[in-house]
Write an enzyme that holds these catalytic residues in place. Sequence first.
Site, short mmCIF file in Angstrom:
data_model
loop_
_atom_site.label_atom_id
_atom_site.label_comp_id
_atom_site.label_asym_id
_atom_site.label_seq_id
_atom_site.Cartn_x
_atom_site.Cartn_y
_atom_site.Cartn_z
N GLU A 43 -22.93 32.38 -17.60
CA GLU A 43 -23.91 32.94 -18.55
C GLU A 43 -23.40 34.26 -19.13
O GLU A 43 -23.71 34.60 -20.27
CB GLU A 43 -25.28 33.08 -17.88
CG GLU A 43 -25.91 31.71 -17.68
CD GLU A 43 -26.81 31.58 -16.47
OE1 GLU A 43 -27.26 32.60 -15.92
OE2 GLU A 43 -27.06 30.42 -16.06
N SER B 253 -26.67 23.17 -9.68
CA SER B 253 -27.78 22.30 -9.28
C SER B 253 -27.72 21.88 -7.81
O SER B 253 -28.07 20.74 -7.48
CB SER B 253 -27.89 21.09 -10.20
OG SER B 253 -28.15 21.50 -11.53
N GLY C 50 -28.11 24.58 -13.79
CA GLY C 50 -29.47 24.54 -14.28
C GLY C 50 -29.83 23.26 -15.01
O GLY C 50 -30.85 23.17 -15.67
C1 PEP Z 1 -25.95 29.45 -10.97
O1 PEP Z 1 -26.60 30.02 -11.83
O2 PEP Z 1 -24.97 30.03 -10.49
C2 PEP Z 1 -26.36 28.10 -10.56
C3 PEP Z 1 -25.54 27.39 -9.84
O3 PEP Z 1 -27.60 27.68 -10.98
P1 PEP Z 1 -28.36 26.32 -10.52
O4 PEP Z 1 -28.22 26.22 -9.03
O5 PEP Z 1 -29.77 26.53 -10.95
O6 PEP Z 1 -27.68 25.20 -11.22
#
Ligand code: PEP
Length: 249
Positions: free
Chosen positions: A96, A212, A172
């Site tokens: 991000e 995830s 995500g």
């Molecule tokens: C992350 O933001 O590092 C991540 C792995 O998010 P999520 O587990 O929600 O996919």
Amino acid sequence: MRKKIVAGNWKMNKTLPEAQLLLSEIDKYLQANSPKCEVIAGIPFVYLENAKAQHKNFKIFSEDISEHKSGAYTGEVSAEMLTSLHVDGSIIGHSERRQYHKETDEQIGAKVKIALENGLTPMFCNGEVLEERKAGKHFEVVKRQTEVALFNLSAEEISKVVIAYEPVWAIGTGETATPEQAQEIHAYIRSLIADKYGKEVADSVSILYGGSVKPSNAKEIFSKPDVDGGLIGGASLNIEDFSALIKTY
Ligand code: PEP
């Protein structure tokens, strides 16, 4: 034997009372159940001081760090500031940050370096986007990200880095890499480190999987030989899921 790690990345979530509640719940859980892995909470800057002052049973990481030492960088938070709060480390180069803040591999490398110089543990994130995976370029992308950001470090320095491989298409989205896909690329990252620094150094670096991860899929992913735990987004935001992930070990 390298460390197994379950780390949360809260991102931009939780008000102060909500943050305090979850941190206390994590602490309480860890007091009652001695974990077989290291536990890290990656939390927003504004809660770091409070969290470090109140919680000793797990490590506290920031979600970013400035690549600069000090000076006219409005809104940035330096490594020295973080160490003055006794923060343990920083998540660096999260997808991000790469996507929305256009962080480059070179900048990410500078962040890793300044974190190490100040005694903070860098959790360096890498991983390909969907188009790169579809084009079969994931090895190439992860190689570039890793080499540019980390391979100017000494063997002693890179041994202190934690790597989080996070395929961007799995963050995500509810879509997870299969345990085999995770193992394949983790082993590849470890082989890159072995080629440059030798097997002993490569074997000492913890490589986490992120994307995830939830209690229902963690066991299988974490059981792969080159997967040393997880960097968890969504499922780190409530104690039921986060403690279940810690319990996986
Ligand atoms: C992350 O933001 O590092 C991540 C792995 O998010 P999520 O587990 O929600 O996919």
